[in-house]
Design a protein around this motif. Structure first.
Motif, PDB file in Angstrom:
ATOM      1  N   ILE A  47       0.760  -1.284  -0.155  1.00  0.00           N
ATOM      2  CA  ILE A  47       0.065  -0.160  -0.096  1.00  0.00           C
ATOM      3  C   ILE A  47       0.979   1.260   0.103  1.00  0.00           C
ATOM      4  N   PRO A  48       1.870   1.390   0.709  1.00  0.00           N
ATOM      5  CA  PRO A  48       2.731   2.614   0.858  1.00  0.00           C
ATOM      6  C   PRO A  48       3.447   2.750  -0.330  1.00  0.00           C
ATOM      7  N   ILE A  49       4.025   1.611  -0.968  1.00  0.00           N
ATOM      8  CA  ILE A  49       4.867   1.881  -2.133  1.00  0.00           C
ATOM      9  C   ILE A  49       3.849   2.121  -3.278  1.00  0.00           C
ATOM     10  N   GLN A  50       2.648   1.500  -3.316  1.00  0.00           N
ATOM     11  CA  GLN A  50       1.750   1.901  -4.370  1.00  0.00           C
ATOM     12  C   GLN A  50       1.428   3.320  -4.198  1.00  0.00           C
ATOM     13  N   SER A  51       1.393   3.917  -3.041  1.00  0.00           N
ATOM     14  CA  SER A  51       1.117   5.254  -3.167  1.00  0.00           C
ATOM     15  C   SER A  51       1.967   6.156  -3.537  1.00  0.00           C
ATOM     16  N   TYR A  52       3.381   5.648  -3.320  1.00  0.00           N
ATOM     17  CA  TYR A  52       4.415   6.372  -3.641  1.00  0.00           C
ATOM     18  C   TYR A  52       4.666   6.314  -5.182  1.00  0.00           C
ATOM     19  N   VAL A  53       4.531   5.073  -5.909  1.00  0.00           N
ATOM     20  CA  VAL A  53       4.593   5.063  -7.192  1.00  0.00           C
ATOM     21  C   VAL A  53       3.408   6.139  -7.866  1.00  0.00           C
ATOM     22  N   GLN A  54       2.359   6.071  -7.026  1.00  0.00           N
ATOM     23  CA  GLN A  54       1.187   7.130  -7.917  1.00  0.00           C
ATOM     24  C   GLN A  54       1.826   8.460  -7.768  1.00  0.00           C
ATOM     25  N   ASN A  55       2.615   8.881  -6.696  1.00  0.00           N
ATOM     26  CA  ASN A  55       3.054  10.213  -6.816  1.00  0.00           C
ATOM     27  C   ASN A  55       4.078  10.352  -7.918  1.00  0.00           C
ATOM     28  N   GLY A  56       4.818   9.417  -8.202  1.00  0.00           N
ATOM     29  CA  GLY A  56       5.967   9.150  -9.362  1.00  0.00           C
ATOM     30  C   GLY A  56       4.979   9.512 -10.534  1.00  0.00           C
ATOM     31  N   ARG A  57       4.077   8.723 -10.971  1.00  0.00           N
ATOM     32  CA  ARG A  57       3.323   8.978 -11.984  1.00  0.00           C
ATOM     33  C   ARG A  57       2.545  10.180 -12.308  1.00  0.00           C
ATOM     34  N   LEU A  82       2.977  14.645   0.372  1.00  0.00           N
ATOM     35  CA  LEU A  82       2.751  13.353  -0.253  1.00  0.00           C
ATOM     36  C   LEU A  82       3.101  12.230   0.835  1.00  0.00           C
ATOM     37  N   LYS A  83       3.902  12.293   1.812  1.00  0.00           N
ATOM     38  CA  LYS A  83       3.987  11.141   2.870  1.00  0.00           C
ATOM     39  C   LYS A  83       2.750  11.302   3.735  1.00  0.00           C
ATOM     40  N   ALA A  84       2.057  12.554   3.919  1.00  0.00           N
ATOM     41  CA  ALA A  84       0.881  12.669   4.774  1.00  0.00           C
ATOM     42  C   ALA A  84      -0.183  11.680   3.832  1.00  0.00           C
ATOM     43  N   ARG A  85      -0.161  12.075   2.779  1.00  0.00           N
ATOM     44  CA  ARG A  85      -1.385  11.211   1.940  1.00  0.00           C
ATOM     45  C   ARG A  85      -1.129   9.920   2.353  1.00  0.00           C
ATOM     46  N   ASP A  87       0.550   8.297   4.689  1.00  0.00           N
ATOM     47  CA  ASP A  87       0.257   8.105   5.960  1.00  0.00           C
ATOM     48  C   ASP A  87      -1.506   7.861   6.312  1.00  0.00           C
ATOM     49  N   GLN A  88      -1.985   8.756   5.743  1.00  0.00           N
ATOM     50  CA  GLN A  88      -3.600   8.737   5.820  1.00  0.00           C
ATOM     51  C   GLN A  88      -4.306   7.439   5.164  1.00  0.00           C
ATOM     52  N   VAL A  89      -3.533   7.105   3.895  1.00  0.00           N
ATOM     53  CA  VAL A  89      -4.156   6.030   3.245  1.00  0.00           C
ATOM     54  C   VAL A  89      -3.845   4.685   4.063  1.00  0.00           C
ATOM     55  N   VAL A  90      -2.631   4.640   4.777  1.00  0.00           N
ATOM     56  CA  VAL A  90      -2.535   3.486   5.596  1.00  0.00           C
ATOM     57  C   VAL A  90      -3.397   3.376   6.730  1.00  0.00           C
ATOM     58  N   GLN A  91      -3.491   4.618   7.327  1.00  0.00           N
ATOM     59  CA  GLN A  91      -4.520   4.381   8.609  1.00  0.00           C
ATOM     60  C   GLN A  91      -5.989   4.278   8.377  1.00  0.00           C
ATOM     61  N   GLN A  92      -6.179   4.640   7.223  1.00  0.00           N
ATOM     62  CA  GLN A  92      -7.536   4.509   6.675  1.00  0.00           C
ATOM     63  C   GLN A  92      -7.808   3.159   6.469  1.00  0.00           C
ATOM     64  N   ASN A  93      -6.858   2.191   5.984  1.00  0.00           N
ATOM     65  CA  ASN A  93      -7.079   0.791   6.005  1.00  0.00           C
ATOM     66  C   ASN A  93      -6.801   0.128   7.185  1.00  0.00           C
ATOM     67  N   GLN A  94      -6.049   0.700   8.061  1.00  0.00           N
ATOM     68  CA  GLN A  94      -5.725   0.113   9.501  1.00  0.00           C
ATOM     69  C   GLN A  94      -7.235   0.120  10.385  1.00  0.00           C
ATOM     70  N   PHE A 161       9.636   4.500   4.749  1.00  0.00           N
ATOM     71  CA  PHE A 161       8.250   5.295   4.762  1.00  0.00           C
ATOM     72  C   PHE A 161       8.432   6.048   6.029  1.00  0.00           C
ATOM     73  N   HIS A 162       9.070   6.342   6.518  1.00  0.00           N
ATOM     74  CA  HIS A 162       9.125   7.350   7.757  1.00  0.00           C
ATOM     75  C   HIS A 162       9.985   8.581   7.335  1.00  0.00           C
ATOM     76  N   MET A 163      10.660   8.498   6.099  1.00  0.00           N
ATOM     77  CA  MET A 163      11.443   9.616   5.919  1.00  0.00           C
ATOM     78  C   MET A 163      10.696  10.822   5.459  1.00  0.00           C
ATOM     79  N   GLU A 164      11.013  12.081   6.068  1.00  0.00           N
ATOM     80  CA  GLU A 164      10.167  13.306   6.109  1.00  0.00           C
ATOM     81  C   GLU A 164      10.708  14.015   4.818  1.00  0.00           C
ATOM     82  N   ASP A 165      12.096  13.953   4.332  1.00  0.00           N
ATOM     83  CA  ASP A 165      12.353  14.810   3.200  1.00  0.00           C
ATOM     84  C   ASP A 165      13.119  13.820   2.187  1.00  0.00           C
ATOM     85  N   LEU A 166      12.902  14.258   0.865  1.00  0.00           N
ATOM     86  CA  LEU A 166      13.544  13.429  -0.215  1.00  0.00           C
ATOM     87  C   LEU A 166      14.990  13.558  -0.139  1.00  0.00           C
ATOM     88  N   PRO A 167      15.417  12.598  -0.398  1.00  0.00           N
ATOM     89  CA  PRO A 167      17.303  12.625  -0.447  1.00  0.00           C
ATOM     90  C   PRO A 167      17.604  13.182  -1.581  1.00  0.00           C
TER      91      PRO A 167
END
Ligand SMILES: Cc1cc2nc3c(=O)[nH]c(=O)nc-3n(C[C@H](O)[C@H](O)[C@H](O)COP(=O)(O)OP(=O)(O)OC[C@H]3O[C@@H](n4cnc5c(N)ncnc54)[C@H](O)[C@@H]3O)c2cc1C
Ligand SMILES: NC(=O)c1ccc[n+]([C@@H]2O[C@H](COP(=O)([O-])OP(=O)(O)OC[C@H]3O[C@@H](n4cnc5c(N)ncnc54)[C@H](O)[C@@H]3O)[C@@H](O)[C@H]2O)c1
Length: 448
Positions: A47-57, A82-85, A87-94, A161-167
């Motif tokens: 779920i989190p990687i799908q959410s980040y892949v979507q950011n990339g898309r 983007l990270k907050a989104r 987190d929200q997707v993960v929490q909603q599923n939890q 997935f806890h990273m707050e800033d882009l490297p």
């Protein structure tokens, strides 16, 4: 007397779906988890990687839209948003899983289950026993053995997935499907990415066409792909390769193999598979000890959430005395997501030949599809593998926009033991991407 009919250890896709099935069938059920509810898939995997892949898309699409005069492309990335989104997707599923527990009367106990004896476990200061136990404890990243690792503050798919800033410069070690997804998600946001794979090629388990597709994409995104070179050692901000190259980084992400933690299984005295890597189970997912079952990443097979969930249901059916056939390995879809989806199931052409089939294979690119042209989504292709005698479908590979959805058309026909002729006769709406599936089927029928 036992506290429960079924005690499930692990609330990932193997555990929570099994618990729901058990409770709905009238079994008094409890689930224990030491980590966040939902396991690897929900918290640090699918779920989190799908959410980040979507950011990339989105980032790539915004540039595309700007090219057609529809929007203003911007390189400003608000990664915290983007990270907050995510987190929200993960929490909603939890919350969704906790609601399943609540509405089905399943007790959820947070804490580590420690084996006591027989079918009794200790969780925090509670002692729990059950008539049946389902182990759905998943897998975890292997401890890296690379020399110098102790000097490096590296990331895994969990801490990533806890990273707050882009490297600025992310070096990823390990280019399985997962490593590739992380590389895409970051590179599409403008991060400089280097991807290191010690085998001869990235995504070694994919067919060459998929490997080539991803390499071409990574070229466009300026991802540095380093293949076939081992790591000699690490220092605090550099990877030193065996051929003398030195790759600097400000973040290092290790995407190495995941394997089950067998500590508890061994303490319980349960048998392992021949290689000693996974818990051994029979065709009903029962371990060497009657009434103790195992599913998901713990038992090997395809390491996917949907496989774990189906195994969990089958284990519960066996407990209920309604045993089903085990999961058909070839019917489990396999997914990878980059700018497009790469979805496959069953046998590749070479595997089908090795299995002794008289193989027919045909492939049509989406470039030939009207809908794909209108959608500006002409990347990729549909490939179907079938055998000549009966037109039985043996496997499929779809690379392209929405591939992970449209692949299920093929899978449904496979599951119902339909043939390539039946698929060729199916009326596909026009204009749709799915029409290419019908076109491939028609081409195969002409090859009979
Ligand atoms: C980066 C990444 C991306 C992925 N992407 C996909 C994808 O797109 N699609 C897909 O299908 N699969 C994907 N997977 C694989 C998928 O996450 C796993 O196959 C799936 O989560 C396995 O489910 P499981 O129930 O066996 O175990 P898990 O989901 O790992 O759950 C095991 C649970 O058991 C708990 N546990 C372990 N020991 C104990 C104990 N002693 N006491 C209490 N609790 C315990 C853990 O805390 C954990 O919550 C991905 C994996 C990764 C790492
Ligand atoms: N779409 C799909 O078919 C799909 C999607 C996801 C996963 N999978 C499969 O799931 C299985 C499990 O995958 P996994 O996540 O456990 O990992 P894995 O073992 O497949 O991946 C780890 C990768 O890291 C590489 N590696 C290990 N140590 C290294 C080092 N020191 N330096 C450089 N590279 C190193 C390995 O060669 C390997 O390619 C695989 O078989 C994978 O193909 C398939």
């Amino acid at each position: 007397m036992a506290d429960y009919d079924l005690l499930v250890i692990g609330s990932g896709p193997g555990g929570y779906i099994a618990a729901e099935e058990a409770a709905k069938s009238g079994l008094k059920t409890a689930v224990v988890d030491k980590g966040p509810v939902g396991g690897t898939c929900l918290n640090s995997g699918c779920i989190p990687i799908q959410s980040y892949v979507q950011n990339g898309r989105w980032a790539l699409q915004s540039k595309q839209l700007a090219k057609y005069g529809l929007a203003q492309a911007s390189d400003d990335i608000d990664f915290k948003a983007l990270k907050a989104r995510k987190d929200q997707v993960v929490q909603q599923n939890q919350q969704g899983i906790l609601q399943i527990f609540k509405s089905n009367g399943i007790d959820f106990i947070e804490g580590e289950a420690v084996f006591v004896k027989d079918k009794t476990f200790k969780v925090n200061d509670q002692t729990l026993s059950a008539k049946n136990i389902l182990l759905a404890t998943g897998s975890r990243v292997l401890e890296p053995t690379i020399p110098g690792i102790e000097e490096v503050d590296y990331l895994t798919h969990e801490s990533f997935f806890h990273m707050e800033d882009l490297p600025e410069h992310l070096v990823i070690v390990g280019a399985s499907e997962h490593g590739v997804e992380f590389a895409f998600a970051m590179a599409a946001l403008g991060v400089k990415v280097s991807l290191i794979e010690e085998k001869a090629t990235i995504i070694p388990n994919q067919v060459k066409e998929v490997q080539d597709y991803v390499k071409q994409l990574f070229k466009k995104l300026s991802v540095e792909v380093i293949e076939g070179v081992a790591i000699d050692h690490l220092s605090s901000d550099q990877v030193h390769l065996s051929d003398g190259q030195e790759i600097g980084f400000d973040q290092l992400l290790l995407m190495l193999s995941r394997r089950p933690d067998l500590t508890m299984v061994k303490t319980m005295g349960l048998e392992l598979d021949k290689k000693g890597t996974y818990l051994a189970v029979d065709e009903n997912y029962q371990s060497s000890s009657p009434g103790i079952y195992g599913v998901g990443d713990l038992i090997g097979g395809w390491p996917f959430a949907h496989a774990a969930s189906h195994e969990g249901i089958k284990a519960v059916k066996a407990i209920l005395g309604q045993a089903e056939y085990p999961l058909d390995f070839n019917a489990v879809p396999r997914k990878m997501a980059v700018d497009v989806d790469v979805e496959s199931f069953g046998l590749h052409e070479d595997q089908a030949k090795e299995a002794g089939y008289d193989v027919m294979s045909h492939q049509i690119p989406f470039m030939m599809n009207g809908a794909a042209a209108a959608l500006e989504e002409s990347e990729g292709f549909v490939n179907i593998i079938s055998e000549r005698q009966y037109g039985q479908i043996l496997g499929g590979l779809v690379v392209g926009h929405g591939a992970s959805e449209i692949m299920h058309i093929l899978l449904a026909v496979y599951q119902c033991e339909g043939t390539i002729d039946e698929l060729a006769q199916m009326v596909f709406a026009h204009p749709t991407l799915s029409e290419t599936i019908g076109d491939v089927a028609k081409a195969l029928v002409r090859k009979y």
